[in-house]
Design an enzyme around this catalytic site. Sequence first.
Site, PDB file in Angstrom:
ATOM      1  N   GLY A  33      -4.371  -2.402  -8.531  1.00 45.69           N
ATOM      2  CA  GLY A  33      -4.503  -1.328  -8.357  1.00 45.69           C
ATOM      3  C   GLY A  33      -3.395  -0.891  -7.418  1.00 45.69           C
ATOM      4  N   ASN A  34      -2.625   0.459  -8.183  1.00 46.86           N
ATOM      5  CA  ASN A  34      -1.722   1.115  -8.214  1.00 46.86           C
ATOM      6  C   ASN A  34      -2.069   2.483  -6.563  1.00 46.86           C
ATOM      7  OD1 ASN A  34      -2.126   3.730  -9.211  1.00 46.86           O
ATOM      8  ND2 ASN A  34      -1.896   2.241 -10.481  1.00 46.86           N
ATOM      9  N   ARG A  35      -1.122   3.422  -6.665  1.00 48.85           N
ATOM     10  CA  ARG A  35      -0.826   4.085  -5.427  1.00 48.85           C
ATOM     11  C   ARG A  35      -1.134   5.133  -6.248  1.00 48.85           C
ATOM     12  NH1 ARG A  35       1.217   1.926  -0.259  1.00 48.85           N
ATOM     13  NH2 ARG A  35       2.608   0.498  -0.902  1.00 48.85           N
ATOM     14  N   SER A  36      -1.953   5.791  -6.968  1.00 46.77           N
ATOM     15  CA  SER A  36      -1.740   7.151  -7.656  1.00 46.77           C
ATOM     16  C   SER A  36      -2.630   7.841  -6.762  1.00 46.77           C
ATOM     17  CB  SER A  36      -1.905   6.715  -9.037  1.00 46.77           C
ATOM     18  OG  SER A  36      -2.217   8.479  -9.395  1.00 46.77           O
ATOM     19  N   ALA A 100      -1.763   6.857 -13.605  1.00 47.54           N
ATOM     20  CA  ALA A 100      -0.949   5.884 -13.317  1.00 47.54           C
ATOM     21  C   ALA A 100      -1.625   4.800 -14.175  1.00 47.54           C
ATOM     22  CB  ALA A 100      -0.759   5.393 -12.627  1.00 47.54           C
TER      23      ALA A 100
END
Length: 240
Positions: A33-36, A100
């Site tokens: 995943g990512n931090r968005s 994102a």
Amino acid sequence: AAGGRGAGRLAGRHVLVSAGGTREPLDPVRFLGNRSSGKQGVAIARAALAAGARVTLVAAHLDVAAPEGAETVPVGSALEMREAMLEHAPRADAIVMAAAVADFRPRTERASKLKKRDDAADPVVELVRNPDILAELVQRRSATGQPQLIVGFAAETGDDDGTPLEYARAKLARKGCDLLVLNEVGTDASGAQRVFGRDENSVMILALAGGEPQHAAGSKDEVAAAVVRRMTDELAASEA
Ligand code: CTP
Ligand code: CA
């Protein structure tokens, strides 16, 4: 129209917004995943609603609530987001890719949970490129000739080879969308996260058509209002 600054200026328009961060499955319980947080995309959706638009929000794992009044389409991975965006694009007067999107996904999604094993080597995750949804939306628009405003976001850091603005201009030309909203990401001097999950934002709005970049700063709601105002101006100008 209700008058005021921009109220009702998007009445009769349909705005399609993606927000949040995609999750790329590794196995039934794990993902990349990512931090968005989805805050900026949700703020765009809210600002478009406030301007009178009908809004479809394609939402990947938001940390915040989707705005009331938007049609929300929940998605998980980049491939799911691509499908939802291409499905709704034909009815959109404007599209904003604020999400994102993971650039890569694990080549295979395992059917069962990956286990530790003492008799085998540690696993290596092989990644493959995800499709570029924004570029595909631009391609679809030129293939169909549909009048449509397409807005991308870019998170850039500077390095020895270029400034964030230079990278953003190159990205805008590469993607072919009408507007690109540039965010500088990374950590500030105190080591704090500069954009992800924060309520404040500072962006530059670049146009494919050229001209000076437009600076907008403030809360994510204020930035969203500036982006939607600019979109409204571009939509009006394209019909004049
Ligand atoms: N985007 C997309 N599909 C992808 C990757 C990105 O639609 N697979 C969109 C994002 O939603 C954003 C814009 O493209 O609106 C720019 O994303 P960004 O990650 O900055 O650009 P990339 O082309 O992925 O380039 P980079 O290698 O710098 O990450
Ligand atoms: Ca990327």
